[in-house]
Design a protein around this motif. Structure first.
Motif, PDB file in Angstrom:
ATOM      1  N   ALA A  91       0.822  -1.218   0.000  1.00 47.49           N
ATOM      2  CA  ALA A  91       0.000   0.000   0.000  1.00 47.49           C
ATOM      3  C   ALA A  91       0.849   1.259   0.000  1.00 47.49           C
ATOM      4  N   ALA A  92       2.171   1.119  -0.114  1.00 48.41           N
ATOM      5  CA  ALA A  92       3.068   2.263   0.067  1.00 48.41           C
ATOM      6  C   ALA A  92       2.843   3.362  -0.965  1.00 48.41           C
ATOM      7  N   ASP A  93       2.566   3.007  -2.208  1.00 48.61           N
ATOM      8  CA  ASP A  93       2.359   4.039  -3.229  1.00 48.61           C
ATOM      9  C   ASP A  93       1.184   4.944  -2.865  1.00 48.61           C
ATOM     10  N   HIS A  94       0.097   4.347  -2.435  1.00 49.89           N
ATOM     11  CA  HIS A  94      -1.078   5.139  -2.056  1.00 49.89           C
ATOM     12  C   HIS A  94      -0.797   5.954  -0.797  1.00 49.89           C
ATOM     13  N   LEU A  95      -0.084   5.371   0.157  1.00 49.25           N
ATOM     14  CA  LEU A  95       0.265   6.119   1.370  1.00 49.25           C
ATOM     15  C   LEU A  95       1.145   7.316   1.034  1.00 49.25           C
ATOM     16  N   ALA A  96       2.131   7.101   0.165  1.00 53.19           N
ATOM     17  CA  ALA A  96       3.015   8.202  -0.219  1.00 53.19           C
ATOM     18  C   ALA A  96       2.238   9.311  -0.919  1.00 53.19           C
ATOM     19  N   ALA A  97       1.277   8.924  -1.748  1.00 53.88           N
ATOM     20  CA  ALA A  97       0.461   9.930  -2.436  1.00 53.88           C
ATOM     21  C   ALA A  97      -0.357  10.742  -1.437  1.00 53.88           C
ATOM     22  N   LEU A  98      -0.902  10.071  -0.428  1.00 50.38           N
ATOM     23  CA  LEU A  98      -1.705  10.779   0.568  1.00 50.38           C
ATOM     24  C   LEU A  98      -0.833  11.694   1.416  1.00 50.38           C
ATOM     25  N   VAL A  99       0.334  11.210   1.830  1.00 49.51           N
ATOM     26  CA  VAL A  99       1.239  12.032   2.636  1.00 49.51           C
ATOM     27  C   VAL A  99       1.635  13.297   1.879  1.00 49.51           C
TER      28      VAL A  99
END
Length: 673
Positions: A355-363
């Protein structure tokens, strides 16, 4: 109403917060015409009179008046009072057998159960009450307390034929499932009812409830195509979910918990029941969760996120696809769903990588996803950033740098840096700068300094040694938590290794104080002089029982240079508490390299205390082929489907991280051989 209540000696009774003289006011509040007052009264009952499930003398004295309340059909919110009576009477506590009579608190529980059972005839009439919330609460109360199985089964079956409210019928199915579990000798008719209710043409909500109950009491009667059936029922049910009833907006715990609940609480309850009953059938549960997380309805996806957390926390498995689906929810427009997904991902640590790509986008979307501000208290790291850092993703570094450069640093920031490994090195100057700003004599000096010291020690950032020594020399003797602060400084200095040589005189001075073990360990890392630290560590090992474990660990790090301590370590490995024996055995291997006296202790400690497993697996890794006689323990652990120390329905973000650490240690030990 409440005849005789004022004659009860409430002032001589107790609840969680002392005198029970305020209980009559709470009881009257439950009968109030004002919904806010009723909710505050119910919150008070759970918060004081029945605090965390406890039963006091005042709790027992309330039972007759609670029964009086539920008997007045004109009163509102009586469903909550029925649920309170069920909880006081024992809730789930006696599903596995009767409570025994006893003295003190145990006696109170037994008397509460007896008292609720004595009044259980009142629950019969509630099955047909005009208030749907009361009718929803009645089946559980009836099954638990009436004590007449044939009559209870007949009442439930009869009510099923008459009940027209779709939101009430699932509660009757749950009553049948509970009946089957509590009365196995009489369960067959209840199971047949559930099989029939789980099939067409019944409405989707009732079918879901029946299937969930079958999974718990008669899993062999479930349909072969369970997962596709449940997903289809979920899809069919979701558009029919009615709006939630209006509730008062109060500042009570009940109100707070209600605001945290998913929009479709009933749907969540139905699916959670099924997931709980399926237990370790992880393949079925993963397939079911994929269906929930792929729903067009955000409420279904929100429920799926929370249920995925329960599965991931309790059972081992291959969760990459499931975690990726949870990750997709963090970029949704609905805040409740986004927050739920981020909250779950922060508990997964390395498992959150898909899920890191989505987390990075949200951050990257804004500071509100990096730092969470609160009305009271200091800010905390936002769940998306914490999840990204715990996943070990280097993209968290830039965001953490912004946080460290901000006006207020959330206290936990330093602890999250460790998960980034060497990639966190660019954060070291900022961590050092923040450490230099920590006041020397504030009430929260330790709380502010310790995470920064932890991070700097893990990074081995020797340029921060002057700031560490500033704290060590400047913190006054009477400072709150000063001894813990000194140990944290010593550990950080030790992490800097030989580059912290300027701290050697200070560390030598600490060898006779309350932080002697930490100072000795640091001094060995910095100077490498065994003669300087051995007397201190041997003294603490023998003379200070509370320091013995840490002293043994420090002696193990000295390796063969600690041979003079072997006799004391052998005595420690042969007796005492299991943790001390385990640590002493590991130190014996690191110092002497003889598996003979080590392996029996490791095996006994492993079998006696599961908390020792990760430490023992690390020792077996260092032992290499010499640890082979104990490798059956590692293989058994790796083959176990349930997570280490997992508790059904338990909580705690570190449960998963500790289990994954154990699995890595077991694999490393086998590979080392």
């Amino acid at each position: 109403m409440f005849t005789g209540m004022d004659e009860v000696g409430w002032a001589s009774m107790k609840h969680a917060y002392g005198s029970a003289e305020d209980v009559p006011e709470l009881l009257r509040g439950l009968a109030s015409a004002c919904p806010q007052e009723r909710e505050r009264a119910l919150d008070g009952m759970y918060g004081a009179v029945h605090h965390q499930g406890d039963v006091y003398d005042s709790t027992l004295a309330c039972i007759p008046f609670l029964f009086e309340l539920v008997g007045h059909a004109e009163l509102r919110d009586r469903g909550g009072v029925v649920e309170l009576l069920v909880s006081i009477g024992g809730g789930d506590a006696f599903d596995d057998g009767p409570l025994e009579d006893g003295d003190g608190a145990e006696g109170n529980y037994a008397m509460a159960r007896t008292a609720v059972r004595s009044g259980a005839a009142a629950f019969v009439g509630l099955l047909a009450d005009r208030d749907p919330e009361v009718r929803r609460a009645a089946p559980t109360a009836l099954v638990r307390f009436l004590g007449q199985p044939e009559r209870v089964l007949g009442l439930l079956a009869g009510r099923l034929e008459e009940e027209e409210e779709e939101q009430v019928r699932p509660a009757l199915a749950e009553g049948l499932g509970l009946f089957a579990r509590l009365h196995p000798a009489s369960a067959a008719p209840a199971v047949e009812y559930l099989v029939e209710l789980g099939a067409a043409p019944h409405d989707p909500g009732l079918r879901l409830a029946a299937l969930g109950q079958l999974a718990g009491c008669a899993p062999d009667r479930l349909p072969a195509d369970l997962v596709p059936t449940v997903i289809a029922l979920l899809r069919a049910r979701s558009p029919r979910v009615p709006d939630q009833p209006e509730r008062p907006d109060t500042d009570t715990l009940i109100g707070h918990l209600r605001r945290l609940r998913p929009a479709d609480e009933e749907g969540g309850h139905l699916l959670r029941t099924l997931h709980t009953a399926l237990g370790g059938r992880t393949a079925d549960r993963i397939a079911l969760l994929k269906g929930q997380l792929s729903s067009d309805e955000s409420a279904d996806r929100c429920n799926g996120v929370w249920m995925a957390a329960g599965l991931l926390r309790e059972w081992r498995g291959s969760y990459e696809e499931l975690v990726a689906l949870i990750g997709e929810q963090v970029v949704t427009e609905e805040q409740r769903l986004r927050d739920a997904a981020a909250s779950v991902l922060e508990t997964l640590f390395g498992l959150a990588a898909p899920a890191a790509d989505h987390l990075a986008a949200l951050v990257a979307m804004g500071p509100e996803h990096r730092v969470r501000q609160w009305e009271r208290g200091v800010p905390t790291l936002g769940a998306p950033l914490k999840a990204l850092a715990r996943a070990g993703d280097p993209r968290a570094v830039a965001a953490l740098a912004e946080v460290l450069d901000g006006p207020v640093v959330p206290p936990e920031t330093g602890h999250e840096v460790q998960h980034l490994g060497p990639a966190a090195a660019p954060l070291a100057p900022l961590l050092r700068e923040r450490l230099g700003e920590v006041p020397l004599d504030a009430f929260d000096t330790y709380e502010r300094a310790e995470p920064l010291l932890f991070a700097l020690g893990r990074l081995g950032h020797a340029p921060a040694v002057p700031e560490m020594l500033r704290l060590l020399h400047g913190a006054p003797e009477g400072l709150r938590s000063r001894v813990w602060l000194v140990r944290a400084i010593a550990d950080a200095l030790g992490g800097c290794g030989p580059d912290a040589r300027e701290a050697i005189p200070t560390l030598r001075e600490l060898l006779d104080g309350g932080s002697a073990v930490a100072a000795a360990g640091a001094l060995w890392s910095v100077e490498g002089d065994a003669e300087a630290v051995l007397p201190t560590l041997r003294r603490e090992l023998v003379e200070e029982p509370v320091h013995a474990r840490n002293a043994a660990e420090a002696l193990g790090r000295l390796g063969p240079a600690a041979r003079p301590a072997l006799p004391a370590l052998r005595r420690m490995a042969d007796s005492g508490k299991v943790w001390r024996r385990a640590i002493a055995a590991a130190a014996l291997w690191d110092i002497a390299g003889d598996p003979g006296p080590v392996l029996p202790v490791l095996r006994s400690a492993w079998e006696q205390n599961a908390d020792t497993h990760a430490v023992l697996a690390d020792c077996l890794t260092r032992m290499g082929p010499a640890g082979a006689p104990a490798h059956d323990l590692l293989r058994t652990e790796l083959a176990t489907p349930r997570r280490h120390q997992a508790r059904a329905g338990g909580y705690g973000s570190h449960d998963i991280a500790e289990d994954e650490k154990l699995l890595r240690a077991c694999r490393a030990a086998l590979n080392a051989a």
